[in-house]
Design a protein around this motif. Structure first.
Motif, PDB file in Angstrom:
ATOM      1  N   GLU A   1      47.060  18.307 -90.573  1.00  0.00           N
ATOM      2  CA  GLU A   1      46.017  17.303 -90.723  1.00  0.00           C
ATOM      3  C   GLU A   1      45.861  16.496 -89.438  1.00  0.00           C
ATOM      4  OE1 GLU A   1      44.977  13.359 -93.432  1.00  0.00           O
ATOM      5  OE2 GLU A   1      46.532  14.755 -94.098  1.00  0.00           O
ATOM      6  N   ILE A   2      46.992  16.124 -88.829  1.00  0.00           N
ATOM      7  CA  ILE A   2      46.946  15.357 -87.579  1.00  0.00           C
ATOM      8  C   ILE A   2      46.345  16.216 -86.467  1.00  0.00           C
ATOM      9  CG2 ILE A   2      48.287  14.011 -85.929  1.00  0.00           C
ATOM     10  CD1 ILE A   2      48.185  12.918 -88.820  1.00  0.00           C
ATOM     11  N   LEU A   3      46.682  17.498 -86.464  1.00  0.00           N
ATOM     12  CA  LEU A   3      46.117  18.407 -85.462  1.00  0.00           C
ATOM     13  C   LEU A   3      44.598  18.437 -85.552  1.00  0.00           C
ATOM     14  CD1 LEU A   3      46.420  20.601 -83.282  1.00  0.00           C
ATOM     15  CD2 LEU A   3      46.677  22.274 -85.132  1.00  0.00           C
ATOM     16  N   GLY A   4      44.079  18.485 -86.778  1.00  0.00           N
ATOM     17  CA  GLY A   4      42.629  18.476 -86.951  1.00  0.00           C
ATOM     18  C   GLY A   4      42.002  17.237 -86.354  1.00  0.00           C
ATOM     19  N   ARG A   5      42.656  16.082 -86.526  1.00  0.00           N
ATOM     20  CA  ARG A   5      42.130  14.834 -85.965  1.00  0.00           C
ATOM     21  C   ARG A   5      42.157  14.861 -84.438  1.00  0.00           C
ATOM     22  NH1 ARG A   5      45.516  10.261 -89.071  1.00  0.00           N
ATOM     23  NH2 ARG A   5      45.457  11.149 -91.163  1.00  0.00           N
ATOM     24  N   VAL A   6      43.280  15.322 -83.875  1.00  0.00           N
ATOM     25  CA  VAL A   6      43.426  15.343 -82.415  1.00  0.00           C
ATOM     26  C   VAL A   6      42.403  16.282 -81.788  1.00  0.00           C
ATOM     27  CG1 VAL A   6      44.953  15.960 -80.506  1.00  0.00           C
ATOM     28  CG2 VAL A   6      45.854  14.683 -82.451  1.00  0.00           C
ATOM     29  N   MET A   7      42.225  17.465 -82.370  1.00  0.00           N
ATOM     30  CA  MET A   7      41.270  18.422 -81.801  1.00  0.00           C
ATOM     31  C   MET A   7      39.844  17.914 -81.951  1.00  0.00           C
ATOM     32  SD  MET A   7      43.009  22.128 -82.663  1.00  0.00           S
ATOM     33  CE  MET A   7      42.036  23.047 -81.490  1.00  0.00           C
ATOM     34  N   SER A   8      39.560  17.189 -83.034  1.00  0.00           N
ATOM     35  CA  SER A   8      38.239  16.590 -83.196  1.00  0.00           C
ATOM     36  C   SER A   8      38.011  15.500 -82.164  1.00  0.00           C
ATOM     37  CB  SER A   8      38.104  16.018 -84.609  1.00  0.00           C
ATOM     38  OG  SER A   8      36.852  15.373 -84.776  1.00  0.00           O
ATOM     39  N   GLU A   9      39.039  14.682 -81.921  1.00  0.00           N
ATOM     40  CA  GLU A   9      38.943  13.621 -80.918  1.00  0.00           C
ATOM     41  C   GLU A   9      38.716  14.199 -79.524  1.00  0.00           C
ATOM     42  OE1 GLU A   9      42.083  10.696 -78.660  1.00  0.00           O
ATOM     43  OE2 GLU A   9      42.397  11.050 -80.802  1.00  0.00           O
ATOM     44  N   ALA A  10      39.346  15.346 -79.253  1.00  0.00           N
ATOM     45  CA  ALA A  10      39.252  15.969 -77.928  1.00  0.00           C
ATOM     46  C   ALA A  10      38.046  16.892 -77.804  1.00  0.00           C
ATOM     47  CB  ALA A  10      40.529  16.761 -77.646  1.00  0.00           C
ATOM     48  N   ALA A  11      37.171  16.923 -78.803  1.00  0.00           N
ATOM     49  CA  ALA A  11      36.123  17.943 -78.886  1.00  0.00           C
ATOM     50  C   ALA A  11      35.221  17.979 -77.656  1.00  0.00           C
ATOM     51  CB  ALA A  11      35.282  17.734 -80.150  1.00  0.00           C
ATOM     52  N   THR A  12      34.668  16.827 -77.240  1.00  0.00           N
ATOM     53  CA  THR A  12      33.730  16.861 -76.114  1.00  0.00           C
ATOM     54  C   THR A  12      34.451  17.184 -74.818  1.00  0.00           C
ATOM     55  OG1 THR A  12      33.894  14.466 -75.757  1.00  0.00           O
ATOM     56  CG2 THR A  12      32.145  15.255 -77.206  1.00  0.00           C
ATOM     57  N   PHE A  13      35.732  16.808 -74.718  1.00  0.00           N
ATOM     58  CA  PHE A  13      36.510  17.193 -73.545  1.00  0.00           C
ATOM     59  C   PHE A  13      36.786  18.693 -73.570  1.00  0.00           C
ATOM     60  CE2 PHE A  13      40.351  17.958 -71.120  1.00  0.00           C
ATOM     61  CZ  PHE A  13      40.136  17.217 -69.972  1.00  0.00           C
ATOM     62  N   SER A  14      37.182  19.208 -74.744  1.00  0.00           N
ATOM     63  CA  SER A  14      37.491  20.639 -74.855  1.00  0.00           C
ATOM     64  C   SER A  14      36.273  21.501 -74.559  1.00  0.00           C
ATOM     65  CB  SER A  14      38.027  20.954 -76.258  1.00  0.00           C
ATOM     66  OG  SER A  14      39.244  20.286 -76.502  1.00  0.00           O
ATOM     67  N   SER A  15      35.105  21.105 -75.071  1.00  0.00           N
ATOM     68  CA  SER A  15      33.884  21.870 -74.803  1.00  0.00           C
ATOM     69  C   SER A  15      33.458  21.736 -73.352  1.00  0.00           C
ATOM     70  CB  SER A  15      32.747  21.392 -75.705  1.00  0.00           C
ATOM     71  OG  SER A  15      32.307  20.094 -75.317  1.00  0.00           O
ATOM     72  N   GLY A  16      33.978  20.720 -72.675  1.00  0.00           N
ATOM     73  CA  GLY A  16      33.612  20.456 -71.287  1.00  0.00           C
ATOM     74  C   GLY A  16      32.370  19.611 -71.130  1.00  0.00           C
TER      75      GLY A  16
END
Length: 588
Positions: A395-410
């Motif tokens: 569950e925490i991983l889902g939050r972290v990856m969502s928070e990092a979404a615009t960074f991850s997409s670049g």
């Protein structure tokens, strides 16, 4: 010394490393440096289309955009698996919404609104072919075995003596170069030879990755998938090109005890166990690896103003967020145009220092995200976790990856405002909250071509050929014509901005009008400077936050980020733009 000078090969840039980062850097330089400039790229391992399948697989939208501006993305898209679908399953095989890779489905505001999945060996072959078309061939197997910097040689001279060794014959030769780029991976010879600290840690965690052609009863196998396994962590399932699949999982200390030797048979057995409750069988195995997870960053990305590090040579991390190659591409694209302008005598050598200034903070952001993501994927809460000690890591991983979404997409990666490249201009004082700012990505808006009204895109019309683009958002010319005409006259009188748009001019112009007409001449009241496009619905103006009754000017960097933005105000605007470019361009 005389015989060495006679025998040494002289090049402007020596690139060490023939992976994607080295190839893309070499390609940019080959594309933009006219004769007699020379570049050389070497790789210590043999390179061919028969290379192993493994390593990186995923390009996110911003990477695809940058490669598109270099003319490389269409060939990738021809072979790739375009992934727009994600799914997460809990330990019982039930779908869990909004977790894992779900952020991929929200990568919008771009034509490249998908994960471009293509294994590295196929990407490298496309890049090698493009490089060959520009007259440069990757030399492999050739290794860098020694290097020396001559402090008494001026900055525009051949400061570096590099000793290279043929991997087949063992013969050694000297290459003299002005700049050297180490894109030679996590065990970089260049980094070690220059005594650059590689700060960070490696963990006890081990991960396995295995690629092949599989059969399964998983409901959505052709997707980017997370399986929340109680025994193998947050398992990666990624649909690959050519009908393949990658499975990645944590290989815990307990499970390692069952294997005195970990081989392909063991990797297959553990992969089958990792995706339970789903069934899995391999029709063929293309590649597998086991590796230790860690995060490290080089203390410097540039030393002695002539040696650079890029890609894994200056930052390594887990593959948890699939960022490795993407981050390396950002390095390569950031460095390539700057080095081209300096070598062509169009920019001051100090421009090269902005490479480290811009890239290092973004790499550190990635490392910080990766530390949390890699622990959560192995079912451990992040270091320093202050929340519920019994929280579900998935569950925490889902939050972290969502928070990092615009960074991850670049798409959300930005460069901080500074006094050289990313400077808030006069438009910032009048801009609304939606306006695009200096240091942010320049959105790829749709435009219409004159005459045909054919739809095109801003990024297509602003290719990365080591040029800045001054984009005039002219607004509604029935309201802005007076200020637009004053600007045009002032530009004609400018020695910095008024030069013809030749190959030696690092500045190009485009005009975007919120009107249409039978001819651009009649619409603009004279011959246009550069290309003209229509934005009759004002969607491009709105995306950039430009008031169509006033207009604005955005300066776009060669790599597609906004450099500065000004109002349209005749000589005042020209003066502001001249002062901007005079900071780093060498003006005749």
């Amino acid at each position: 010394m005389g015989s060495e000078e006679t025998e040494a090969e002289h090049v402007d840039v020596l690139i060490v490393g023939g992976g994607p980062v080295g190839l893309i850097t070499a390609y940019q330089l080959a594309l933009t440096l006219p004769p007699p400039h020379r570049i050389k790229i070497i790789e210590k391992h043999p390179k061919s289309a028969q290379d192993q399948y493994g390593r990186a697989i995923t390009l996110y939208p911003r990477s695809s955009e940058m490669l598109d501006q270099l003319g490389l993305a269409e060939a990738l898209a021809q072979e790739c698996f375009a992934c727009r679908t994600t799914v997460s399953y809990d330990k019982d095989g039930n779908e869990v919404p909004g977790r894992g890779w779900y952020f991929m489905e929200s990568m919008k505001d771009t034509k490249w609104d998908f994960a471009l999945v293509l294994r590295q060996k196929y990407q490298e072959e496309i890049f090698r072919q493009a490089l060959r078309r520009e007259g440069v061939v990757l030399d492999a197997p050739v290794a860098l075995v020694g290097m020396e910097i001559h402090d008494d040689v001026p900055s525009n001279g051949y400061k570096i003596s590099a000793t290279i060794e043929d991997g087949v014959t063992g013969a050694q030769n000297i290459v003299k170069c002005k700049y050297l780029i180490g894109a030679d991976g996590g065990r970089s010879f260049v980094r070690r030879a220059m005594n650059i600290s590689f700060d960070g840690t490696s963990s006890e965690d081990k991960w396995v990755r295995i690629d092949g052609v599989v059969e399964t009863n998983m409901p959505k196998p052709r997707s980017y998938c997370a399986i929340e396994s109680p025994t193998h962590g947050n398992v990666l399932w990624a649909a690959l090109d050519h009908g393949g699949t990658r499975i990645g999982f944590a290989f815990t200390a307990d499970r390692q005890k069952a294997y005195p030797e970990f081989n392909e048979e063991a990797a297959v057995k553990e992969a089958i166990a990792s995706v339970k409750p789903f069934s899995l069988s391999f029709k063929q195995v293309d590649w597998w690896t086991i590796y230790v997870v860690g995060q490290r960053v080089a203390r410097n990305f540039l030393v002695q103003d002539c040696v650079f590090l890029a890609g894994d040579a200056c930052h390594t991390h887990s593959s948890g967020a699939a960022q490795g190659m993407n981050t390396g591409i950002h390095d390569a694209v950031n460095l390539g145009w700057k080095l081209s302008l300096v070598l062509r005598g169009l920019a001051i050598p100090g421009l090269l220092r902005t490479y480290e200034i811009e890239r290092l903070p973004n790499v550190q952001k990635l490392i910080n995200y990766d530390k949390d993501i890699s622990r959560l994927m192995t079912m451990q809460l992040p270091h320093g976790w202050t929340g519920d000690p019994n929280a579900d890591p998935n569950e925490i991983l889902g939050r972290v990856m969502s928070e990092a979404a615009t960074f991850s997409s670049g798409l959300g990666i930005y460069y901080d405002p500074d006094s050289i490249l990313n400077t808030p201009g006069s438009h910032s004082s009048t801009a609304n909250s939606n306006s695009v700012r200096a240091g942010q990505r320049a959105p790829d808006v749709e435009l219409q071509k004159p005459g045909t009204f054919e739809i095109t895109r801003l990024q297509r019309e602003t290719p990365n050929i080591a040029k800045f683009y001054i984009a005039i958002f002219a607004g509604d010319l029935t309201q802005t014509m007076t200020s637009f005409a004053a600007l045009s006259k002032a530009v004609d009188d400018s020695k910095v901005l008024g030069r013809s748009d030749g190959s030696s001019n690092p500045i190009s112009w485009i005009t975007i009008a919120a009107n249409t007409g039978p001819s651009t001449y009649e619409l603009l009241g004279g011959l246009p400077r550069g290309k003209v496009f229509y934005d009759a619905e004002c969607t491009a103006h709105a995306r950039y936050g430009v008031d169509a009754s006033r207009g604005a000017i955005f300066v776009l960097r060669p790599d597609g980020w906004v450099a500065t933005a000004t109002t349209i105000n005749g000589h005042d605007t020209v003066g502001e733009l001249e002062r901007y470019f005079e900071r780093f361009l060498l003006v005749e």
